[in-house]
Design a protein around this motif. Structure first.
Motif, PDB file in Angstrom:
ATOM      1  N   HIS A   1      12.684   2.631  -3.804  1.00  0.00           N
ATOM      2  CA  HIS A   1      11.384   2.029  -3.743  1.00  0.00           C
ATOM      3  C   HIS A   1      10.854   1.986  -2.410  1.00  0.00           C
ATOM      4  CE1 HIS A   1       8.059  -0.635  -5.061  1.00  0.00           C
ATOM      5  NE2 HIS A   1       8.404  -1.545  -4.495  1.00  0.00           N
TER       6      HIS A   1
ATOM      7  N   ARG B   1      13.106  -8.780  -2.316  1.00  0.00           N
ATOM      8  CA  ARG B   1      13.129  -8.211  -1.003  1.00  0.00           C
ATOM      9  C   ARG B   1      14.325  -8.642  -0.442  1.00  0.00           C
ATOM     10  NH1 ARG B   1       8.780  -5.513  -2.889  1.00  0.00           N
ATOM     11  NH2 ARG B   1       6.703  -6.678  -2.691  1.00  0.00           N
TER      12      ARG B   1
ATOM     13  N   GLN C   1       2.795  -3.756   3.141  1.00  0.00           N
ATOM     14  CA  GLN C   1       4.153  -4.406   2.843  1.00  0.00           C
ATOM     15  C   GLN C   1       5.047  -5.222   3.947  1.00  0.00           C
ATOM     16  OE1 GLN C   1       5.757  -3.862  -0.111  1.00  0.00           O
ATOM     17  NE2 GLN C   1       7.304  -5.136   0.529  1.00  0.00           N
TER      18      GLN C   1
ATOM     19  N   LYS D   1       2.799  -8.603   4.283  1.00  0.00           N
ATOM     20  CA  LYS D   1       2.867  -9.639   3.312  1.00  0.00           C
ATOM     21  C   LYS D   1       4.181 -10.332   3.420  1.00  0.00           C
ATOM     22  CE  LYS D   1       3.800  -6.540  -0.912  1.00  0.00           C
ATOM     23  NZ  LYS D   1       3.487  -6.297  -2.226  1.00  0.00           N
TER      24      LYS D   1
HETATM   25  N1  ASP Z   1       4.144  -2.082  -1.189  1.00  0.00           N
HETATM   26  C1  ASP Z   1       4.808  -1.474  -2.339  1.00  0.00           C
HETATM   27  C2  ASP Z   1       4.042  -0.233  -2.645  1.00  0.00           C
HETATM   28  O1  ASP Z   1       3.068   0.233  -2.285  1.00  0.00           O
HETATM   29  C3  ASP Z   1       4.536  -2.537  -3.397  1.00  0.00           C
HETATM   30  C4  ASP Z   1       5.524  -3.745  -3.340  1.00  0.00           C
HETATM   31  O2  ASP Z   1       6.759  -3.190  -3.030  1.00  0.00           O
HETATM   32  O3  ASP Z   1       5.036  -4.664  -3.282  1.00  0.00           O
HETATM   33  O4  ASP Z   1       4.549   0.565  -3.695  1.00  0.00           O
END
Ligand code: ASP
Length: 523
Positions: free
Chosen positions: A402, A447, A155, A158
């Motif tokens: 999330h 984000r 996360q 990226k």
């Molecule tokens: N990193 C998040 C997950 O593993 C996915 C995302 O928000 O791109 O659920």
């Protein structure tokens, strides 16, 4: 690779004795000869049309009798097959599973490459980033007493790639989470991880809907709806009792509180919420079946206190709460639940979300019992507009629904900066899940890309300034250097493969999986 059974035809039968019948052996041989048409063709065998007339047979390696028979449906038992995974992997269902996985991976790469995405690797030895699970840690030899964490997902990296200007990133990447294991969970699993800059939710959904559409078409020959249906999180909870609704069948949840309160039935009168589902054609359920179902909803996995029913049978209406309601009143309740003659109404009550979730679990169970969940029937959809935060009574604090990098919806910013719990509870996020047949296959969000807003998010989550600086200083800082608006998502690749293959368990789609104690018993 095709193994041709030559044992009793070409003079190697002598190795088969009574003590050593040699059943199921798979010798490695090299043959020279002529392929000819077979006299007695066997359409059931892949090689049933041909024979090989041998001139020469060379045994490259002999084989021991395998501990289980290597055939389509093996009787070997889980443990023994796990111990000899390399033999299990020779079986046709597993070969098909891994071939499907390979095909899907190729489709993903081709599609994303075509959309201008770049595959970039991120590190496995990192500093812990919170995604809601426990980390696996690796001790550092060079820094005694210190540990790396293995990423729960890439996360933060990226997002840093977005700051760095690589505006379309993807990776088919291993992630590590130390959680209790289930059929669809492994301690290490693979994500299709993606991120894009200068996008809004709509762009992300369109891009990845396109990817899924291509995968369905090219790997399975299946056309999925265009565009995919979308359901708001609140509707999913109210109607299906789940944020990953299985929409292959109807049986929606209906609130009946207004209809049943105030008639002297204390359990209902004292409940915050009363909800019902209509099970088609089940009015003839016997006393015994209903008792069993009542025990079923009382199991800790479901957690209901009891079950009320109404049967709309041929001899009239019958209910476990006959005493409190007239047949007319019961009829109204049944109609509100969507039931007609011949149907069975199942009712649960209690706190709203909890009861809806229990009804959701019951709905899935009834769907299974009625055979409404054909794994080769695919009903994908997006669930959107998730709440940003989730209050936890036990720890008396908010958690990110999330993850902490998800942005609040711009129109909810006033609530986000408010100190009132009710306001914060109302904040929604541009967060979305890709759901297939009752399983969450992927999820993501738009984000936060602004340092102040990210700091505010940590504050809301009860993470103090110093702690936030120590743990997340690197990303808050990065946002100060011209971070673009960005968003993305990740799919659970193992689950994608399993569901495409019509299975619930992901183990067959991973070459060397771990058992539910997190062990690889083979090694
Ligand atoms: N990193 C998040 C997950 O593993 C996915 C995302 O928000 O791109 O659920």
């Amino acid at each position: 690779m095709t193994f041709i059974d030559l044992r009793d035809r070409y003079g190697i039968t002598q190795i088969v004795t009574e003590e050593d019948p040699g059943v199921g052996r798979e010798w490695v041989i090299q043959v020279e000869g002529t392929v000819v048409e077979r006299e007695n063709k066997n359409a059931k065998m892949t090689t049933g049309e041909i024979e090989i007339k041998l001139d020469k047979l060379n045994i490259l390696n002999k084989a021991q009798t395998p501990p289980f028979t290597i055939e389509e449906l093996s009787d070997g038992g889980e443990d023994i097959r796990a111990k000899y995974r390399y033999l299990d992997l020779r079986r046709a269902p597993l070969q098909r599973a891994l071939a499907l996985r390979h095909r899907l991976a190729q489709e993903i790469r081709t599609y994303l490459d075509g959309q201008g995405f770049m595959e970039i690797e991120t590190p496995y030895l990192i500093k812990s980033t919170p995604e809601g699970a426990r980390d696996f840690v690796v001790p550092s030899r060079m820094n005694p007493g210190e540990f790396y964490a293995l990423p729960q997902s890439p996360q933060t990296f990226k997002q840093l790639l977005m700051v760095a200007g690589y505006d379309r990133y993807f990776q088919i990447v291993r992630c590590f989470r130390d959680e209790d294991l289930r059929a669809d969970r492994q301690p290490e699993f693979t994500q299709i991880d993606c991120e894009m800059s200068f996008v809004e939710q709509e762009d992300v959904l369109n891009t990845f809907e396109g990817m899924m559409r291509t995968m369905f078409k090219n790997a399975l020959g299946v056309d999925i709806p265009n565009p995919l249906p979308r359901m708001c999180w609140y509707d999913a909870m109210d109607n299906y009792g789940s944020d990953k609704p299985d929409v292959r069948f109807d049986m929606k949840i209906h609130e009946i509180s207004e209809l049943v309160k105030g008639k002297g039935f204390g359990v209902f009168d004292g409940a915050e919420y009363i909800g019902a589902i209509a099970v088609k054609g089940c009015a003839e359920y016997t006393r015994k079946q209903l008792d069993e179902l009542t025990e079923w909803v009382k199991r800790p996995q479901v957690g209901a206190k009891g079950l009320v029913y109404i049967k709309l049978g041929a001899e009239g209406i019958k209910s476990s709460v006959d005493k409190f309601y007239t047949p007319d009143e019961l009829k109204k309740v049944a109609a509100a639940a969507g039931a007609g003659e011949g149907d069975l109404v199942l009712i649960l009550c209690g706190a709203k979300r909890k009861t809806q979730t229990q009804l959701g679990v019951l709905r899935i169970e009834m769907g299974n019992r009625l055979g409404l969940r054909d794994p080769h029937n695919f009903a994908p959809l997006w669930v959107v507009d998730f709440p940003l935060l989730e209050w936890d009574d036990e720890t008396q604090r908010f958690y990110a629904m999330h993850h902490p990098f998800t942005a609040p919806k711009p129109e909810h910013l006033d609530w986000f900066y408010s100190d009132k719990k009710e306001d914060l509870e109302r904040v929604c996020a541009n967060a979305y899940d890709f759901v297939l047949n009752g399983t969450e296959l992927g999820g993501g969000s738009i984000r936060i890309h602004n340092a102040d807003m990210q700091s505010r998010m940590f504050e809301v989550l009860g993470i103090g300034k110093e702690e936030a600086e120590y743990k997340f200083g690197f990303i808050i800082n990065a946002f100060k250097f011209g971070a673009p608006p960005h968003g993305g998502l990740a799919f659970g690749f193992d689950r994608v493969c399993a569901l495409f293959g019509g299975q619930e368990t992901i183990r067959d789609y991973i070459a060397f999986p771990k058992n539910n104690m997190g062990r690889d018993v083979m090694i």
